[in-house]
Structure formats: structure tokens, C-alpha cells
Design a protein around this motif. Structure first.
Motif, PDB file in Angstrom:
ATOM      1  N   ASP A   1       0.827  -1.203   0.000  1.00  0.00           N
ATOM      2  CA  ASP A   1       0.000   0.000   0.000  1.00  0.00           C
ATOM      3  C   ASP A   1       0.867   1.262   0.000  1.00  0.00           C
ATOM      4  O   ASP A   1       0.647   2.187   0.789  1.00  0.00           O
ATOM      5  CB  ASP A   1      -0.955   0.004   1.197  1.00  0.00           C
ATOM      6  N   ARG A   2       1.840   1.297  -0.889  1.00  0.00           N
ATOM      7  CA  ARG A   2       2.715   2.450  -1.057  1.00  0.00           C
ATOM      8  C   ARG A   2       2.622   2.917  -2.507  1.00  0.00           C
ATOM      9  O   ARG A   2       2.805   2.112  -3.425  1.00  0.00           O
ATOM     10  CB  ARG A   2       4.163   2.098  -0.718  1.00  0.00           C
ATOM     11  N   PRO A   3       2.319   4.200  -2.742  1.00  0.00           N
ATOM     12  CA  PRO A   3       2.166   4.684  -4.122  1.00  0.00           C
ATOM     13  C   PRO A   3       3.351   4.342  -5.026  1.00  0.00           C
ATOM     14  O   PRO A   3       3.173   4.015  -6.201  1.00  0.00           O
ATOM     15  CB  PRO A   3       2.016   6.195  -3.944  1.00  0.00           C
ATOM     16  N   MET A   4       4.551   4.415  -4.488  1.00  0.00           N
ATOM     17  CA  MET A   4       5.746   4.145  -5.270  1.00  0.00           C
ATOM     18  C   MET A   4       5.762   2.716  -5.797  1.00  0.00           C
ATOM     19  O   MET A   4       6.088   2.461  -6.957  1.00  0.00           O
ATOM     20  CB  MET A   4       6.990   4.407  -4.409  1.00  0.00           C
ATOM     21  N   LEU A   5       5.396   1.771  -4.946  1.00  0.00           N
ATOM     22  CA  LEU A   5       5.422   0.364  -5.342  1.00  0.00           C
ATOM     23  C   LEU A   5       4.257   0.030  -6.256  1.00  0.00           C
ATOM     24  O   LEU A   5       4.396  -0.760  -7.200  1.00  0.00           O
ATOM     25  CB  LEU A   5       5.412  -0.520  -4.098  1.00  0.00           C
ATOM     26  N   SER A   6       3.095   0.628  -5.993  1.00  0.00           N
ATOM     27  CA  SER A   6       1.952   0.410  -6.878  1.00  0.00           C
ATOM     28  C   SER A   6       2.243   0.966  -8.268  1.00  0.00           C
ATOM     29  O   SER A   6       1.826   0.393  -9.282  1.00  0.00           O
ATOM     30  CB  SER A   6       0.697   1.065  -6.291  1.00  0.00           C
ATOM     31  N   HIS A   7       2.969   2.077  -8.319  1.00  0.00           N
ATOM     32  CA  HIS A   7       3.329   2.648  -9.610  1.00  0.00           C
ATOM     33  C   HIS A   7       4.287   1.722 -10.364  1.00  0.00           C
ATOM     34  O   HIS A   7       4.213   1.619 -11.597  1.00  0.00           O
ATOM     35  CB  HIS A   7       3.985   4.013  -9.422  1.00  0.00           C
ATOM     36  N   MET A   8       5.167   1.048  -9.649  1.00  0.00           N
ATOM     37  CA  MET A   8       6.050   0.084 -10.297  1.00  0.00           C
ATOM     38  C   MET A   8       5.244  -0.987 -11.009  1.00  0.00           C
ATOM     39  O   MET A   8       5.536  -1.349 -12.157  1.00  0.00           O
ATOM     40  CB  MET A   8       6.972  -0.576  -9.265  1.00  0.00           C
ATOM     41  N   VAL A   9       4.227  -1.502 -10.340  1.00  0.00           N
ATOM     42  CA  VAL A   9       3.392  -2.533 -10.953  1.00  0.00           C
ATOM     43  C   VAL A   9       2.691  -1.974 -12.189  1.00  0.00           C
ATOM     44  O   VAL A   9       2.564  -2.656 -13.221  1.00  0.00           O
ATOM     45  CB  VAL A   9       2.373  -3.078  -9.935  1.00  0.00           C
ATOM     46  N   LYS A  10       2.256  -0.720 -12.103  1.00  0.00           N
ATOM     47  CA  LYS A  10       1.645  -0.085 -13.273  1.00  0.00           C
ATOM     48  C   LYS A  10       2.647  -0.035 -14.423  1.00  0.00           C
ATOM     49  O   LYS A  10       2.284  -0.268 -15.589  1.00  0.00           O
ATOM     50  CB  LYS A  10       1.178   1.317 -12.915  1.00  0.00           C
ATOM     51  N   GLN A  11       3.905   0.266 -14.124  1.00  0.00           N
ATOM     52  CA  GLN A  11       4.930   0.274 -15.167  1.00  0.00           C
ATOM     53  C   GLN A  11       5.065  -1.107 -15.801  1.00  0.00           C
ATOM     54  O   GLN A  11       5.153  -1.242 -17.029  1.00  0.00           O
ATOM     55  CB  GLN A  11       6.275   0.704 -14.578  1.00  0.00           C
ATOM     56  N   PHE A  12       5.101  -2.147 -14.971  1.00  0.00           N
ATOM     57  CA  PHE A  12       5.244  -3.507 -15.493  1.00  0.00           C
ATOM     58  C   PHE A  12       4.071  -3.866 -16.412  1.00  0.00           C
ATOM     59  O   PHE A  12       4.228  -4.623 -17.363  1.00  0.00           O
ATOM     60  CB  PHE A  12       5.315  -4.515 -14.348  1.00  0.00           C
ATOM     61  N   ARG A  13       2.896  -3.315 -16.114  1.00  0.00           N
ATOM     62  CA  ARG A  13       1.696  -3.662 -16.869  1.00  0.00           C
ATOM     63  C   ARG A  13       1.545  -2.831 -18.134  1.00  0.00           C
ATOM     64  O   ARG A  13       0.881  -3.279 -19.086  1.00  0.00           O
ATOM     65  CB  ARG A  13       0.453  -3.463 -15.998  1.00  0.00           C
ATOM     66  N   THR A  14       2.135  -1.629 -18.170  1.00  0.00           N
ATOM     67  CA  THR A  14       1.821  -0.708 -19.271  1.00  0.00           C
ATOM     68  C   THR A  14       3.014  -0.238 -20.086  1.00  0.00           C
ATOM     69  O   THR A  14       2.842   0.152 -21.248  1.00  0.00           O
ATOM     70  CB  THR A  14       1.105   0.540 -18.720  1.00  0.00           C
ATOM     71  N   ARG A  15       4.211  -0.208 -19.516  1.00  0.00           N
ATOM     72  CA  ARG A  15       5.351   0.315 -20.256  1.00  0.00           C
ATOM     73  C   ARG A  15       5.853  -0.710 -21.268  1.00  0.00           C
ATOM     74  O   ARG A  15       5.993  -1.888 -20.961  1.00  0.00           O
ATOM     75  CB  ARG A  15       6.492   0.679 -19.305  1.00  0.00           C
ATOM     76  N   GLY A  16       6.152  -0.227 -22.468  1.00  0.00           N
ATOM     77  CA  GLY A  16       6.630  -1.129 -23.507  1.00  0.00           C
ATOM     78  C   GLY A  16       7.936  -1.814 -23.170  1.00  0.00           C
ATOM     79  O   GLY A  16       8.226  -2.906 -23.659  1.00  0.00           O
ATOM     80  N   GLU A  17       8.755  -1.169 -22.320  1.00  0.00           N
ATOM     81  CA  GLU A  17      10.024  -1.775 -21.933  1.00  0.00           C
ATOM     82  C   GLU A  17       9.821  -3.113 -21.227  1.00  0.00           C
ATOM     83  O   GLU A  17      10.689  -3.993 -21.259  1.00  0.00           O
ATOM     84  CB  GLU A  17      10.804  -0.835 -21.002  1.00  0.00           C
TER      85      GLU A  17
ATOM     86  N   THR B   1      16.858  -6.882  -4.935  1.00  0.00           N
ATOM     87  CA  THR B   1      15.702  -6.102  -5.361  1.00  0.00           C
ATOM     88  C   THR B   1      14.531  -6.260  -4.401  1.00  0.00           C
ATOM     89  O   THR B   1      13.979  -5.283  -3.892  1.00  0.00           O
ATOM     90  CB  THR B   1      15.266  -6.519  -6.776  1.00  0.00           C
ATOM     91  N   MET B   2      14.158  -7.498  -4.145  1.00  0.00           N
ATOM     92  CA  MET B   2      12.968  -7.756  -3.323  1.00  0.00           C
ATOM     93  C   MET B   2      13.225  -7.432  -1.854  1.00  0.00           C
ATOM     94  O   MET B   2      12.347  -6.877  -1.176  1.00  0.00           O
ATOM     95  CB  MET B   2      12.525  -9.204  -3.485  1.00  0.00           C
ATOM     96  N   GLU B   3      14.407  -7.753  -1.351  1.00  0.00           N
ATOM     97  CA  GLU B   3      14.714  -7.434   0.046  1.00  0.00           C
ATOM     98  C   GLU B   3      14.677  -5.933   0.290  1.00  0.00           C
ATOM     99  O   GLU B   3      14.282  -5.480   1.373  1.00  0.00           O
ATOM    100  CB  GLU B   3      16.093  -7.996   0.424  1.00  0.00           C
ATOM    101  N   THR B   4      15.072  -5.164  -0.713  1.00  0.00           N
ATOM    102  CA  THR B   4      15.087  -3.710  -0.567  1.00  0.00           C
ATOM    103  C   THR B   4      13.684  -3.129  -0.658  1.00  0.00           C
ATOM    104  O   THR B   4      13.234  -2.382   0.219  1.00  0.00           O
ATOM    105  CB  THR B   4      15.978  -3.073  -1.647  1.00  0.00           C
ATOM    106  N   LEU B   5      12.968  -3.464  -1.722  1.00  0.00           N
ATOM    107  CA  LEU B   5      11.657  -2.867  -1.953  1.00  0.00           C
ATOM    108  C   LEU B   5      10.618  -3.278  -0.909  1.00  0.00           C
ATOM    109  O   LEU B   5       9.707  -2.506  -0.609  1.00  0.00           O
ATOM    110  CB  LEU B   5      11.160  -3.250  -3.359  1.00  0.00           C
ATOM    111  N   LEU B   6      10.759  -4.492  -0.383  1.00  0.00           N
ATOM    112  CA  LEU B   6       9.753  -4.988   0.560  1.00  0.00           C
ATOM    113  C   LEU B   6      10.143  -4.780   2.027  1.00  0.00           C
ATOM    114  O   LEU B   6       9.447  -5.246   2.928  1.00  0.00           O
ATOM    115  CB  LEU B   6       9.502  -6.485   0.313  1.00  0.00           C
ATOM    116  N   ASN B   7      11.244  -4.075   2.255  1.00  0.00           N
ATOM    117  CA  ASN B   7      11.682  -3.841   3.622  1.00  0.00           C
ATOM    118  C   ASN B   7      10.842  -2.709   4.238  1.00  0.00           C
ATOM    119  O   ASN B   7      10.932  -1.556   3.794  1.00  0.00           O
ATOM    120  CB  ASN B   7      13.163  -3.447   3.638  1.00  0.00           C
TER     121      ASN B   7
END
Length: 363
Positions: free
Chosen positions: A280-296, A352-358
Motif C-alpha cells: 500500500d505504497r504509491p511508489m510500489l503500486s506505480h512500479m506494478v503499473k509500469q510492469f503492466r503498461t510500459r513497452g520496456e 531487489t525484493m529485500e530492498t523494496l519490501l523492507n
């Protein structure tokens, strides 16, 4: 005032001088550390005893159990096309990264329209997302705008707040700790750093530059990329070893892995994406949005798995680069990473995961 103008004019003229002057060099690869027990800046090799396995760069790689203390400047064009910035904010908030500069360089190349002023907004939005998520504001420097111009020619040697910030921070660090050079991470065109060199050529030998894809895409603005390659110590990666291509997103080994192949078949709570959204953090939710929508990440034939502009992660994980060699790139000798393969993926995923989920990263 006249003297100041004359001095600046003299410094800018240095950019026209032969590349043999004011150039920082890499030394030959050390293959036997017993013959090089006292390395200096510019020395590199693999698996130095007492240090983590992998690519060793003197002044950057720290001893086993020690923390990286080098200050970091992050310089990118579009902050919204990759997730490297989110990982970096979390690292800084945890006290594991000394982040001292955030520079946005909103230019590309004449071929695709040089001036990209809308990209400035992505940098401010990125930091705002981090602050709203509880990232420690004392650990995040303000956004500084780098080179702005209407064409490649107009941008040559153009001063900016970002260019002066480079000069200031690089020199301050060198004065305090010459054995710990400032780390620069460039994920876009190098216009701002190149112009900083024109202001003070001495900065070239006082820092280490991680430059993503200077050979191809991010090196298209040739005045800047050639100047940086010829004068700075550059760790180059990209082009031939850029994103780890996967057929499907659910084959990712570095990024959080969703349950299904294609982005349109995954919602924001799919697979490991849920680990981010349930924070429930805007930064992390935005990451998921990037994974779903960015062409990269989700484009046809892409599904790229890994850090797109984050070569500087190497300072914290020396083992992710398993081969490198000195190559002539853009007219200069750079240390080019020649292997970042599947054997490296688990190490990156863990960090990656240890950092973002800490939870300690979010106040």
C-alpha cells in the motif's frame, strides 16, 4: 564580472582541446592480485582476495562485510520508463546508499526531436511518489534540471544547474575522500555531464561513470557520449547485454514475477506483483503499473527482465557482472561489461525484493 565571463569562456574552450588532455584512464586488467597488492584508481579485475567475487573496481568495490559509502548521482532522461529510481530511493531510505544528486536531462537526439521538456515532470513525480510512500525525505536530494536545448548543436557546452551540481559534488567528494570517487549513473543522454566537464575538466579523474548503452541508444547524442567516453572512466553496459529477454513476464527471474505470460492477462495483484501492491505504497503500486503498461516491460517481443538503467547496482553486487573487457566505444576506451547472464539473476532478484519490501524503508 568580465573576469568571470572570460574564465568561463576559457573553460568551455577546453572541450575543443585534444582528447589526450584531461583524460582519466583505465589500467590493464589485473589477473594476478599478488602482483598488484596496492591498487590505485583505474585498476580493475575479477575476484580480488578479501573482496566479493565478481568485477572489482578500485575505489568502488568494498571489502566483504563493508558498506558502499561512495556518494551517488543519478542522471536520467525519463524517470518513468524504468523502476531503477524506486529501488534507489528505498536503498537511500534504508541508509544503504548515499544519494546526493538527482539530475533529469530532458534531451534525446535531433533524429527523434532533441528537446523533451515533458520529461522533467517525470522526475518530480517520481520523487513525489517516493515521499508519499514514506521514503525518508532527508535521504532524497532535490531534483536538479540538467541540459535543456532545442538541438544537439545548441546543447554543446551549455551550462545548467545540473552541470554545476556535478562540478560541485564531484570536487567536494574528491577533496574529502579521493580514494572513494563519486559514482555517476547515466541512463539517458550524457549532455549534462559533458557540459560539466567543459566547466571543470578535472572532474573526469575524480569519479566513476556507469553508463547504460553508450554504444547505441543512449549514446546517440555523439558530442556528449564521445566526450565522456574519451575523458572519463566509464563502465559501459547495454547494447549486446542490455535487458534479459524473456518470452513471457511469468518467466522473469529478476523482476517480480506475475502469474501469466502477458501484461493484459495479469492484474495488479497477480503473482509476486501482489507483494508490492499489498504494501500500500504509491511508489510500489506505480512500479506494478509500469510492469503492466510500459513497452520496456510489456511490449510485443520485449518482456525484458532486469534493471534497464541501473548499471550502478554493481557497486552493491560486484558478482552480477561476470565478464568485462576494455573496448573502444565512441572513440574512447571504456570498461565494457560483456556478460550479465542467467547466473547473475538470483543475486539481483534477492537484493531487489529485500530492498523494496523492507518496511523500514517507509516511515
Amino acid at each position: 564580472m568580465i573576469q568571470v565571463i572570460q574564465k568561463i569562456g576559457t573553460l568551455l574552450a577546453v572541450c575543443m582541446i585534444s582528447v589526450s588532455l584531461n583524460a582519466a584512464r583505465w589500467n590493464p586488467e589485473t589477473v594476478d592480485w599478488s602482483k598488484n597488492p596496492h591498487p590505485v584508481i583505474g585498476d580493475w579485475g575479477f575476484d580480488r582476495p578479501g573482496y566479493p567475487s565478481g568485477l572489482y573496481i578500485h575505489g568502488i568495490t568494498v571489502k566483504e562485510g563493508k558498506r558502499v559509502k561512495n556518494p551517488v548521482i543519478y542522471d536520467n532522461d525519463v524517470y518513468d520508463d524504468v523502476f531503477d529510481d524506486e529501488w534507489m530511493y528505498a536503498m537511500a531510505s534504508l541508509g544503504r546508499m548515499n544519494l546526493v544528486g538527482l539530475i533529469v536531462t530532458p534531451v534525446l537526439t535531433d533524429f527523434w526531436t532533441f528537446s523533451q521538456p515533458d520529461w522533467i515532470k517525470t522526475a518530480y513525480e517520481s520523487v513525489d511518489n517516493a515521499l508519499q510512500s514514506g521514503i525518508d525525505p532527508d535521504k532524497l536530494p532535490p531534483v536538479t534540471v540538467g541540459t535543456e536545448a532545442e538541438s544537439e548543436k545548441q546543447a554543446e557546452r551549455k551550462t545548467s544547474e545540473g552541470a554545476y551540481l556535478y562540478v560541485k559534488l564531484i570536487n567536494e567528494q574528491y577533496k574529502k575522500h579521493p580514494d572513494k570517487p563519486l559514482i555517476i549513473n547515466i541512463g539517458g543522454q550524457g549532455a549534462t555531464l559533458a557540459s560539466a566537464y567543459c566547466i571543470d575538466p578535472s572532474i573526469a579523474e575524480k569519479c566513476i561513470v556507469y553508463y547504460t548503452d553508450i554504444k547505441v541508444y543512449n549514446g546517440h547524442y555523439q558530442w556528449a557520449s564521445q566526450l565522456i567516453a574519451k575523458h572519463f572512466r566509464v563502465v559501459s553496459w547495454g547494447d549486446d547485454n542490455w535487458w534479459i529477454r524473456k518470452k513471457c513476464q511469468n518467466e522473469w527471474n529478476v523482476l517480480p514475477r506475475p502469474a501469466h505470460c502477458r501484461a493484459e492477462d495479469n492484474d495488479e495483484n497477480s503473482g509476486e506483483w501482489k507483494l508490492l501492491t499489498e504494501m500500500d505504497r504509491p511508489m510500489l503500486s506505480h512500479m506494478v503499473k509500469q510492469f503492466r503498461t510500459r513497452g520496456e516491460y510489456s511490449g510485443d517481443g520485449n518482456h525484458a527482465d532486469g534493471y534497464h538503467d541501473g548499471g550502478f547496482i554493481h557497486a552493491w553486487l560486484p558478482g552480477i557482472f561476470s565478464d568485462a573487457e576494455l573496448q573502444t566505444v565512441r572513440g574512447g576506451e571504456v570498461l565494457h561489461v560483456t556478460r550479465f547472464g542467467e547466473e547473475n539473476e538470483k543475486k539481483v532478484k534477492k537484493l531487489t525484493m529485500e530492498t523494496l519490501l523492507n518496511p523500514r524503508a517507509y516511515k
